[in-house]
Scaffold this motif. Structure first.
Motif, PDB file in Angstrom:
ATOM      1  N   ILE A  35      79.353  44.323  23.601  1.00 22.81           N
ATOM      2  CA  ILE A  35      78.912  44.969  22.369  1.00 22.81           C
ATOM      3  C   ILE A  35      79.404  43.991  21.141  1.00 22.81           C
ATOM      4  O   ILE A  35      79.088  44.244  20.160  1.00 22.81           O
ATOM      5  CB  ILE A  35      79.982  46.170  22.002  1.00 22.81           C
ATOM      6  CG1 ILE A  35      81.479  45.773  22.378  1.00 22.81           C
ATOM      7  CG2 ILE A  35      79.513  47.347  23.021  1.00 22.81           C
ATOM      8  CD1 ILE A  35      82.439  47.080  22.165  1.00 22.81           C
ATOM      9  N   GLY A  36      79.902  42.615  21.674  1.00 18.60           N
ATOM     10  CA  GLY A  36      79.961  41.580  20.773  1.00 18.60           C
ATOM     11  C   GLY A  36      81.187  41.288  20.075  1.00 18.60           C
ATOM     12  O   GLY A  36      82.196  41.524  20.616  1.00 18.60           O
ATOM     13  N   ARG A  37      81.129  40.765  18.768  1.00 15.09           N
ATOM     14  CA  ARG A  37      82.318  40.334  18.185  1.00 15.09           C
ATOM     15  C   ARG A  37      82.607  41.362  17.000  1.00 15.09           C
ATOM     16  O   ARG A  37      81.520  41.638  16.243  1.00 15.09           O
ATOM     17  CB  ARG A  37      82.234  39.169  17.773  1.00 15.09           C
ATOM     18  CG  ARG A  37      82.064  38.077  19.157  1.00 15.09           C
ATOM     19  CD  ARG A  37      82.193  36.704  18.585  1.00 15.09           C
ATOM     20  NE  ARG A  37      82.117  35.759  19.794  1.00 15.09           N
ATOM     21  CZ  ARG A  37      81.143  35.344  20.539  1.00 15.09           C
ATOM     22  NH1 ARG A  37      79.833  35.828  20.141  1.00 15.09           N
ATOM     23  NH2 ARG A  37      81.106  34.446  21.487  1.00 15.09           N
ATOM     24  N   THR A  54      95.930  42.170  26.284  1.00 13.50           N
ATOM     25  CA  THR A  54      95.508  41.990  27.643  1.00 13.50           C
ATOM     26  C   THR A  54      94.860  40.844  27.579  1.00 13.50           C
ATOM     27  O   THR A  54      93.897  40.324  26.728  1.00 13.50           O
ATOM     28  CB  THR A  54      94.605  43.100  28.211  1.00 13.50           C
ATOM     29  OG1 THR A  54      93.410  43.286  27.442  1.00 13.50           O
ATOM     30  CG2 THR A  54      95.126  44.371  28.088  1.00 13.50           C
ATOM     31  N   PRO A  55      94.821  39.990  28.972  1.00 13.58           N
ATOM     32  CA  PRO A  55      94.280  38.579  28.791  1.00 13.58           C
ATOM     33  C   PRO A  55      92.625  38.950  29.173  1.00 13.58           C
ATOM     34  O   PRO A  55      92.373  40.030  29.468  1.00 13.58           O
ATOM     35  CB  PRO A  55      94.847  37.930  30.047  1.00 13.58           C
ATOM     36  CG  PRO A  55      95.251  39.187  30.771  1.00 13.58           C
ATOM     37  CD  PRO A  55      95.737  40.161  29.993  1.00 13.58           C
ATOM     38  N   ASN A 106      85.344  39.369  27.519  1.00 11.73           N
ATOM     39  CA  ASN A 106      84.896  38.406  28.507  1.00 11.73           C
ATOM     40  C   ASN A 106      85.040  37.006  28.312  1.00 11.73           C
ATOM     41  O   ASN A 106      85.786  36.607  27.280  1.00 11.73           O
ATOM     42  CB  ASN A 106      83.251  38.560  28.715  1.00 11.73           C
ATOM     43  CG  ASN A 106      82.383  38.131  27.398  1.00 11.73           C
ATOM     44  OD1 ASN A 106      83.066  37.393  26.513  1.00 11.73           O
ATOM     45  ND2 ASN A 106      81.072  38.920  27.316  1.00 11.73           N
ATOM     46  N   SER A 107      84.706  36.064  28.900  1.00 10.99           N
ATOM     47  CA  SER A 107      85.128  34.647  28.886  1.00 10.99           C
ATOM     48  C   SER A 107      84.490  34.123  27.814  1.00 10.99           C
ATOM     49  O   SER A 107      84.781  32.865  27.362  1.00 10.99           O
ATOM     50  CB  SER A 107      84.480  33.812  30.216  1.00 10.99           C
ATOM     51  OG  SER A 107      83.147  33.983  30.431  1.00 10.99           O
ATOM     52  N   LEU A 111      83.305  41.470  23.286  1.00  7.69           N
ATOM     53  CA  LEU A 111      83.719  42.782  23.858  1.00  7.69           C
ATOM     54  C   LEU A 111      82.737  43.275  24.724  1.00  7.69           C
ATOM     55  O   LEU A 111      81.683  43.276  24.239  1.00  7.69           O
ATOM     56  CB  LEU A 111      84.247  43.536  22.665  1.00  7.69           C
ATOM     57  CG  LEU A 111      85.492  43.240  22.088  1.00  7.69           C
ATOM     58  CD1 LEU A 111      85.572  44.086  20.706  1.00  7.69           C
ATOM     59  CD2 LEU A 111      86.838  43.498  22.854  1.00  7.69           C
ATOM     60  N   GLU A 112      83.260  43.743  25.715  1.00 10.76           N
ATOM     61  CA  GLU A 112      82.406  44.842  26.642  1.00 10.76           C
ATOM     62  C   GLU A 112      82.913  46.025  26.761  1.00 10.76           C
ATOM     63  O   GLU A 112      84.178  46.282  26.870  1.00 10.76           O
ATOM     64  CB  GLU A 112      82.538  44.032  28.149  1.00 10.76           C
ATOM     65  CG  GLU A 112      81.857  42.726  28.177  1.00 10.76           C
ATOM     66  CD  GLU A 112      81.855  42.044  29.702  1.00 10.76           C
ATOM     67  OE1 GLU A 112      82.576  42.787  30.259  1.00 10.76           O
ATOM     68  OE2 GLU A 112      81.244  41.237  29.998  1.00 10.76           O
ATOM     69  N   TYR A 113      82.280  47.044  26.664  1.00 11.11           N
ATOM     70  CA  TYR A 113      82.456  48.362  26.705  1.00 11.11           C
ATOM     71  C   TYR A 113      82.731  48.789  27.883  1.00 11.11           C
ATOM     72  O   TYR A 113      81.606  48.762  28.581  1.00 11.11           O
ATOM     73  CB  TYR A 113      81.575  49.291  25.798  1.00 11.11           C
ATOM     74  CG  TYR A 113      81.830  50.712  25.755  1.00 11.11           C
ATOM     75  CD1 TYR A 113      82.982  51.401  24.909  1.00 11.11           C
ATOM     76  CD2 TYR A 113      81.166  51.578  26.527  1.00 11.11           C
ATOM     77  CE1 TYR A 113      83.085  52.650  24.766  1.00 11.11           C
ATOM     78  CE2 TYR A 113      81.495  53.171  26.519  1.00 11.11           C
ATOM     79  CZ  TYR A 113      82.326  53.318  25.816  1.00 11.11           C
ATOM     80  OH  TYR A 113      82.671  54.926  25.708  1.00 11.11           O
ATOM     81  N   LEU A 114      83.472  49.635  28.413  1.00 12.14           N
ATOM     82  CA  LEU A 114      83.782  50.013  29.850  1.00 12.14           C
ATOM     83  C   LEU A 114      83.665  51.618  30.008  1.00 12.14           C
ATOM     84  O   LEU A 114      83.563  52.114  31.212  1.00 12.14           O
ATOM     85  CB  LEU A 114      84.854  49.374  30.471  1.00 12.14           C
ATOM     86  CG  LEU A 114      85.193  47.879  30.600  1.00 12.14           C
ATOM     87  CD1 LEU A 114      86.272  47.539  31.429  1.00 12.14           C
ATOM     88  CD2 LEU A 114      83.758  47.435  31.574  1.00 12.14           C
TER      89      LEU A 114
END
Length: 322
Positions: A35-37, A54-55, A106-107, A111-114
């Motif tokens: 979803i980005g920044r 969280t890492p 992510n690396s 951001l990744e939506y789960l």
């Protein structure tokens, strides 16, 4: 093409991802589009239950802060104080909005939506993010859609059931998908049932309708091999009762078939009562199949007795039917 994300409480769009580089082939197309920044005027934190960061790669709840947050919900002070909380990283007294969404960095710093945090479940004492398992399935090339739910299995235990729809031209194999998950995830996160559907059911809003999913077949794909010898037959008779299952294979995993810490204690109690054998509870965790458990010296002398005879008859009937 822009992938945008944002709750109304943060003045709609808070995070964006420009998908042009993926569409033009400059970047490989990810299995799950981030979803980005955050946009200007917002900042995002992915936090655990203790409001600690969280890492990267670790899921947590997404919190959004910045001067553009709503003041709260009109006339609903209690809900406002629950969803709008003090920002522990802002010495100036800023606030954060708890989205209730599960996400991770992510690396690449995106951001990744789960999924939703209300889709967290507890299986065998472990807290599980269902979105994490769904993300693993969606990363597989043969899968176009996936959902994981926790359902009551025979015996009353909560077990994970996964449902997937294949990508165009693909024919996913349920057992192969489970094997891939087993290589990537702890055993308690591997669904006990995986069902391949033509398409996942959707509700009127276009979201997956979990209530319309078919009931899982907990035995589907299970390789059956009848218990061998008096010790295995005696154990199978006890397993069948404590797990409320009609048929037990000698290679079935006690925990994948619905076992948990309480049923382990019931199993140990039945062994003491019926056969006068006491084993440490950890033995079941270390040897979770009938074949492995029966090989333990303390259990090799078990006599199946009447229950063992019944198990043998059941095994013979099952063999004849197959």
């Amino acid at each position: 093409l822009i992938n945008s994300y944002g709750p109304t409480e943060t003045v709609i769009t808070s995070v964006v991802q420009d998908c042009a580089a993926y569409l033009q082939g400059d970047l490989p197309l990810p299995a799950q589009m981030p979803i980005g920044r955050p946009l200007a005027g917002r900042h995002c934190h992915v936090l655990d239950a203790n409001l600690s960061l969280t890492p990267p790669g670790v899921p947590g709840e997404l919190y959004i802060g910045g001067p553009l947050l709503a003041r709260g919900y009109m006339g609903r002070a209690g809900l406002s104080s629950e969803r709008f909380v003090a920002d522990p990283f802002d010495d100036a007294g800023g606030r954060l909005y708890r989205t209730g969404d599960l996400a991770r960095w992510n690396s690449a710093g995106q951001l990744e939506y789960l999924g939703r945090t209300d889709h967290q479940v507890k299986i065998r004492g472990f807290r599980i993010e269902l979105g994490e398992i769904e993300a693993r399935l969606l990363a597989l090339p043969d899968v176009s859609a996936a959902v994981v739910v926790a359902l009551a299995a025979p015996g009353g235990s909560q077990m994970l059931a996964a449902y997937v729809a294949g990508a165009p031209g693909a024919a996913p194999d349920a057992q192969e998908l489970r094997a891939v998950l087993a290589a990537q995830l702890p055993d308690y996160m591997v669904p006990s049932s995986l069902t391949v559907l033509d398409a996942l059911p959707l509700n009127a809003n276009g979201k997956i309708d979990r209530k319309a999913l078919p009931a899982p077949d907990w035995d589907a794909g299970q390789r059956y091999e009848a218990p061998q010898g008096a010790a295995e037959q005696a154990l199978a008779a006890i397993w069948s009762e404590v797990l409320d299952l009609e048929r037990i294979s000698r290679h079935d995993n006690f925990f994948e078939r619905g076992g948990h810490s309480l049923t382990v204690m019931k199993l140990a109690a039945e062994l003491r009562q019926r056969h006068g054998v006491s084993i440490p509870l950890r033995t079941v965790f270390e040897s979770p199949t009938i074949a492995a458990l029966a090989a333990i010296p303390a259990l090799q002398g078990l006599n199946g007795s009447a229950n063992g005879d019944l198990a043998a008859i059941d095994a013979l009937l099952a063999e004849l039917e197959s």
